[in-house]
Design a protein around this motif. Structure first.
Motif, PDB file in Angstrom:
ATOM      1  N   GLN A 206       0.644  -1.203  -0.240  1.00 51.53           N
ATOM      2  CA  GLN A 206      -0.293  -0.141  -0.234  1.00 51.53           C
ATOM      3  C   GLN A 206       1.081   1.444  -0.260  1.00 51.53           C
ATOM      4  O   GLN A 206       1.562   1.518   0.867  1.00 51.53           O
ATOM      5  CB  GLN A 206      -1.178  -0.089   1.246  1.00 51.53           C
ATOM      6  N   GLY A 207       0.533   2.120  -1.212  1.00 50.24           N
ATOM      7  CA  GLY A 207       1.512   3.279  -0.878  1.00 50.24           C
ATOM      8  C   GLY A 207       3.035   2.988  -2.057  1.00 50.24           C
ATOM      9  O   GLY A 207       3.542   4.791  -1.974  1.00 50.24           O
ATOM     10  N   ARG A 208       3.255   2.348  -2.465  1.00 46.42           N
ATOM     11  CA  ARG A 208       4.333   2.098  -2.732  1.00 46.42           C
ATOM     12  C   ARG A 208       4.485   1.133  -4.159  1.00 46.42           C
ATOM     13  O   ARG A 208       3.512   1.102  -4.623  1.00 46.42           O
ATOM     14  CB  ARG A 208       4.947   1.196  -1.932  1.00 46.42           C
ATOM     15  N   THR A 209       5.448   1.294  -4.816  1.00 46.34           N
ATOM     16  CA  THR A 209       4.790   0.847  -6.871  1.00 46.34           C
ATOM     17  C   THR A 209       5.768   0.280  -6.116  1.00 46.34           C
ATOM     18  O   THR A 209       6.932  -0.739  -5.367  1.00 46.34           O
ATOM     19  CB  THR A 209       5.904   1.834  -7.501  1.00 46.34           C
ATOM     20  N   THR A 210       4.762  -1.123  -6.499  1.00 49.08           N
ATOM     21  CA  THR A 210       5.459  -3.304  -6.653  1.00 49.08           C
ATOM     22  C   THR A 210       5.267  -2.648  -7.946  1.00 49.08           C
ATOM     23  O   THR A 210       4.499  -3.211  -8.715  1.00 49.08           O
ATOM     24  CB  THR A 210       3.903  -3.155  -5.232  1.00 49.08           C
ATOM     25  N   PHE A 211       6.282  -4.089  -8.179  1.00 53.78           N
ATOM     26  CA  PHE A 211       7.211  -5.122  -9.291  1.00 53.78           C
ATOM     27  C   PHE A 211       6.065  -6.339  -8.593  1.00 53.78           C
ATOM     28  O   PHE A 211       6.784  -7.012  -7.712  1.00 53.78           O
ATOM     29  CB  PHE A 211       7.294  -4.945  -9.326  1.00 53.78           C
TER      30      PHE A 211
END
Length: 301
Positions: A206-211
Motif C-alpha cells: 500500500q502506497g508503494r510502487t510494487t512489481f
C-alpha cells in the motif's frame, strides 16, 4: 554484500526521497551475446501495483533487476521520478528499493537483527515487533523459546520458507521502501501460509510502487496492471479482465488450470505474439478429464 561491482556507484549522483514513478524507455538488455529483453517500454505510476507474467525465461526477473541496478540496460533507459537510474547515487537508489524473493537470505544472528538489517541505525524493539505484526510474523516468532532473540542458522535454515519470507516482509516494513519487488515469493509454500503472506503483502504494498512476479492467479488479479512478457518482449499490458479476453500469451499462462476462459474478443489488437505464434492449442479432452479425476480419486488427491 562486500563483493565489488563493475557498475558506477555514482557517489555524487542524485540522492533524494523517491516518489516511485518508474519508466522503461525502449530498454534492451542481454547477457553477453544473448538478448534477454528487447525494446521494453512502459510506465508505472507512484503507488501502482504491476504484475509481470510470462513463461519461464521470458525476462521477468531480469526486468526488475534493471530497476535497482543489479544490471544496466544496454540500450534505452530506466528512469525513476524522471531521473535515469545511472544518475542516482547507488546507495540512495538501493536504500529506497526492497526486493523479496523466494530464496530469502538471512544471517546467523537473532530474528530481531535480521528484521532490522539494512536500516543503518539502532531500532527500537517495539518498532521491530510492530513490523513483525504487520508481516504476520509475530505469532510464530513469540512461539520460540527466545522469541525475537532466537538465533537462526546461516541463511535461516532453522526456519521454514514461509517464516523466512515473513521476516523479509517485516524487514521491508521497517526500511519503508518506495519501490517494492516481490519475485515469486510464495511459490514454495502451503496454502495456509500463502494466505498469511498475501495479507502481509497487501499491507506492505500500500502506497508503494510494487512489481509482482508470480504465477498465482489470486495474486495477479489484485494488481492494478499486468505486463505480459514473451521471449523478452512486452506483448501486451492491461488488467486481468482485459487481457484474458484479448491476449493469447496471457491466456496460455492459465492453461495449467482447469478454469473456463471467456471467448477471445473479435476486435482484439494484433500483437507480436498473435502474429508470430499461431500454433493451435488442443482443448483438454473428455477422456483426459475423466482420467485425471479417477487418478485424484484413487490417489487421495
Amino acid at each position: 554484500i562486500n563483493a565489488k561491482t563493475e557498475l558506477d556507484e555514482n557517489v555524487s549522483g542524485v540522492s533524494q526521497p523517491m516518489h516511485g514513478e518508474i519508466v522503461f524507455d525502449h530498454v534492451t538488455f542481454g547477457y553477453e551475446d544473448k538478448p534477454v529483453l528487447k525494446d521494453i517500454s512502459f510506465r508505472a505510476e507512484p503507488g501502482e501495483t504491476i504484475a509481470i507474467v510470462g513463461q519461464t525465461g521470458s525476462g521477468k526477473t531480469t526486468l526488475t533487476r534493471l530497476i535497482n541496478r543489479i544490471y544496466d540496460a544496454d540500450q534505452g533507459g530506466v528512469l525513476i521520478d524522471g531521473v535515469d537510474v545511472r544518475a542516482w547515487n547507488m546507495a540512495a537508489l538501493r536504500s529506497q528499493i526492497s526486493t523479496i524473493e523466494q530464496d530469502v537470505f538471512l544471517f546467523a544472528r537473532s530474528i530481531a537483527d535480521n528484521i532490522a538489517f539494512g536500516v543503518g541505525e539502532d531500532v527500537d524493539r517495539a518498532e521491530i515487533e510492530r513490523c513483525a505484526r504487520e508481516a504476520q510474523a509475530h505469532e510464530f516468532i513469540t512461539g520460540f523459546e527466545d522469541g525475537y532473540d532466537t538465533i537462526v542458522g546461516e541463511r535461516g535454515v532453522t526456519l521454514s520458507g514461509g517464516q523466512r519470507q515473513r521476516i523479509a516482509i517485516a524487514r521491508a516494513f521497517l526500511t519503508d521502501p518506495r519501490v517494492l519487488i516481490l519475485d515469486d515469493s510464495t511459490s514454495a509454500i502451503d496454502s495456509a501460509t500463502e494466505d498469511r503472506i498475501q495479507a502481509a503483502m497487501h499491507k506492505v504494498a500500500q502506497g508503494r510502487t510494487t512489481f509482482l512476479i508470480t504465477h498465482r492467479l489470486s495474486q495477479i488479479r489484485w494488481a492494478d496492471r499486468i505486463l505480459v512478457l514473451r521471449r523478452g518482449r512486452l506483448v501486451d499490458q492491461g488488467t486481468h479482465d482485459e487481457l484474458i479476453r484479448r491476449s493469447e500469451a496471457y491466456r496460455r499462462i492459465f492453461s495449467r488450470y482447469d478454469i473456463e476462459l471467456p471467448p477471445l474478443a473479435d476486435d482484439r489488437p494484433q500483437t507480436t505474439d498473435d502474429q508470430t505464434d499461431r500454433t493451435p492449442r488442443r482443448p483438454l479432452s473428455i477422456v483426459r478429464r475423466l482420467w485425471r479425476n479417477l487418478w485424484a480419486l484413487f490417489s487421495g488427491g
